[in-house]
Design a protein around this motif. Structure first.
Motif, PDB file in Angstrom:
ATOM      1  N   SER A 111       0.844  -1.196   0.000  1.00  0.00           N
ATOM      2  CA  SER A 111       0.000   0.000   0.000  1.00  0.00           C
ATOM      3  C   SER A 111       0.883   1.250   0.000  1.00  0.00           C
ATOM      4  O   SER A 111       2.077   1.182   0.309  1.00  0.00           O
ATOM      5  CB  SER A 111      -0.908   0.005   1.231  1.00  0.00           C
ATOM      6  N   LEU A 112       0.289   2.383  -0.310  1.00  0.00           N
ATOM      7  CA  LEU A 112       1.038   3.641  -0.241  1.00  0.00           C
ATOM      8  C   LEU A 112       1.508   3.903   1.181  1.00  0.00           C
ATOM      9  O   LEU A 112       2.599   4.434   1.384  1.00  0.00           O
ATOM     10  CB  LEU A 112       0.191   4.807  -0.752  1.00  0.00           C
ATOM     11  N   ASP A 113       0.705   3.504   2.173  1.00  0.00           N
ATOM     12  CA  ASP A 113       1.120   3.655   3.572  1.00  0.00           C
ATOM     13  C   ASP A 113       2.374   2.828   3.853  1.00  0.00           C
ATOM     14  O   ASP A 113       3.289   3.287   4.544  1.00  0.00           O
ATOM     15  CB  ASP A 113      -0.001   3.247   4.530  1.00  0.00           C
ATOM     16  N   ASP A 114       2.422   1.593   3.324  1.00  0.00           N
ATOM     17  CA  ASP A 114       3.609   0.743   3.493  1.00  0.00           C
ATOM     18  C   ASP A 114       4.835   1.399   2.865  1.00  0.00           C
ATOM     19  O   ASP A 114       5.926   1.390   3.432  1.00  0.00           O
ATOM     20  CB  ASP A 114       3.403  -0.627   2.842  1.00  0.00           C
ATOM     21  N   ILE A 115       4.649   1.955   1.678  1.00  0.00           N
ATOM     22  CA  ILE A 115       5.755   2.576   0.950  1.00  0.00           C
ATOM     23  C   ILE A 115       6.265   3.798   1.700  1.00  0.00           C
ATOM     24  O   ILE A 115       7.475   3.953   1.907  1.00  0.00           O
ATOM     25  CB  ILE A 115       5.321   2.936  -0.490  1.00  0.00           C
ATOM     26  N   ILE A 116       5.363   4.668   2.111  1.00  0.00           N
ATOM     27  CA  ILE A 116       5.759   5.878   2.835  1.00  0.00           C
ATOM     28  C   ILE A 116       6.429   5.513   4.157  1.00  0.00           C
ATOM     29  O   ILE A 116       7.436   6.102   4.552  1.00  0.00           O
ATOM     30  CB  ILE A 116       4.553   6.814   3.033  1.00  0.00           C
ATOM     31  N   SER A 117       5.898   4.508   4.833  1.00  0.00           N
ATOM     32  CA  SER A 117       6.500   4.030   6.081  1.00  0.00           C
ATOM     33  C   SER A 117       7.916   3.508   5.828  1.00  0.00           C
ATOM     34  O   SER A 117       8.828   3.751   6.619  1.00  0.00           O
ATOM     35  CB  SER A 117       5.631   2.933   6.686  1.00  0.00           C
ATOM     36  N   ALA A 118       8.108   2.800   4.720  1.00  0.00           N
ATOM     37  CA  ALA A 118       9.431   2.257   4.389  1.00  0.00           C
ATOM     38  C   ALA A 118      10.452   3.374   4.159  1.00  0.00           C
ATOM     39  O   ALA A 118      11.621   3.229   4.504  1.00  0.00           O
ATOM     40  CB  ALA A 118       9.337   1.365   3.159  1.00  0.00           C
ATOM     41  N   PHE A 119      10.017   4.494   3.586  1.00  0.00           N
ATOM     42  CA  PHE A 119      10.931   5.621   3.402  1.00  0.00           C
ATOM     43  C   PHE A 119      11.435   6.146   4.739  1.00  0.00           C
ATOM     44  O   PHE A 119      12.547   6.618   4.855  1.00  0.00           O
ATOM     45  CB  PHE A 119      10.258   6.767   2.632  1.00  0.00           C
ATOM     46  N   GLY A 120      10.579   6.062   5.759  1.00  0.00           N
ATOM     47  CA  GLY A 120      10.934   6.589   7.070  1.00  0.00           C
ATOM     48  C   GLY A 120      11.755   5.656   7.940  1.00  0.00           C
ATOM     49  O   GLY A 120      12.307   6.070   8.956  1.00  0.00           O
ATOM     50  N   LYS A 121      11.849   4.398   7.559  1.00  0.00           N
ATOM     51  CA  LYS A 121      12.599   3.435   8.378  1.00  0.00           C
ATOM     52  C   LYS A 121      14.093   3.622   8.165  1.00  0.00           C
ATOM     53  O   LYS A 121      14.590   3.517   7.057  1.00  0.00           O
ATOM     54  CB  LYS A 121      12.183   2.008   8.046  1.00  0.00           C
ATOM     55  N   VAL A 122      14.771   3.878   9.257  1.00  0.00           N
ATOM     56  CA  VAL A 122      16.215   4.089   9.190  1.00  0.00           C
ATOM     57  C   VAL A 122      16.951   2.853   9.698  1.00  0.00           C
ATOM     58  O   VAL A 122      17.989   2.478   9.180  1.00  0.00           O
ATOM     59  CB  VAL A 122      16.620   5.326  10.022  1.00  0.00           C
ATOM     60  N   HIS A 123      16.393   2.214  10.692  1.00  0.00           N
ATOM     61  CA  HIS A 123      17.035   1.057  11.313  1.00  0.00           C
ATOM     62  C   HIS A 123      16.143  -0.168  11.165  1.00  0.00           C
ATOM     63  O   HIS A 123      14.942  -0.054  10.936  1.00  0.00           O
ATOM     64  CB  HIS A 123      17.292   1.331  12.799  1.00  0.00           C
ATOM     65  N   GLY A 124      16.730  -1.326  11.368  1.00  0.00           N
ATOM     66  CA  GLY A 124      15.968  -2.567  11.340  1.00  0.00           C
ATOM     67  C   GLY A 124      15.057  -2.663  12.553  1.00  0.00           C
ATOM     68  O   GLY A 124      15.161  -1.894  13.509  1.00  0.00           O
TER      69      GLY A 124
END
Length: 181
Positions: A111-124
């Protein structure tokens, strides 16, 4: 004061997906620049003068793989947050994408929410739940084929020889959607 618009490069050869993602991401505050191939994206990067903050790349496209674009993006724009998106997810391509510099790797559909969230993930995520279920034989076969294919730089004939498999059989297996875990 308004925050600056985030610049996003979207590279996917699926016209329908690209159009929907472009519209949805634009509504969420991104200035989206889309290309239908890695080659077109590289030309755009070299000629546009735009420095994307984010990039959403498809793995498997008609020409070069989205993997080839990651190092080029890293050289031109080291701070760009890169998410690799694919309908052909495998462990080997996920590892390669991250080793090459992708920020995150997502299987389709996302989803777009998943994609936007992935951009914000810096660490595992050390809290990620580890499944106790082993992979199925079909999934193990898919993973092995993907690993050998990557070792042979996408060359179907060389991969088929390495797997001691007929080329057409390998093409049939690769034409199917990946086996779910």
């Amino acid at each position: 004061m308004k925050s600056p618009i985030k610049q996003l490069l979207l590279v996917d050869d699926d016209d329908a997906f690209r159009m929907v993602a472009e519209r949805g991401l634009s509504k969420r505050g991104y200035q989206v620049y889309s290309c239908n191939s890695s080659e077109a994206a590289e030309q755009w990067l070299l000629s546009s003068g735009v420095k994307p903050d984010h990039a959403l790349l498809d793995l498997k496209m008609g020409g070069e793989s989205g993997l080839t674009l990651i190092p080029r993006l890293r050289i031109l724009h080291p701070d760009c947050r890169i998410v690799m998106l694919t309908g052909f997810a495998s462990i080997s391509t996920a590892v390669e994408a991250i080793k090459l510099g992708a920020t995150h790797y997502l299987p389709k559909p996302a989803s777009l929410d998943d994609i936007i969230s992935a951009f914000g993930k810096v660490h595992g995520d050390e809290q990620l739940e580890v499944t106790r279920q082993p992979m199925s034989v079909e999934r193990l076969e898919w993973e092995h084929i993907q690993k050998v294919l990557a070792e042979h730089e996408g060359n179907i004939s060389a991969t088929a020889r390495a797997l001691n498999m007929h080329r057409r059989t390998l093409q049939r297996k690769l034409g199917k959607r990946p086996v779910r875990q």
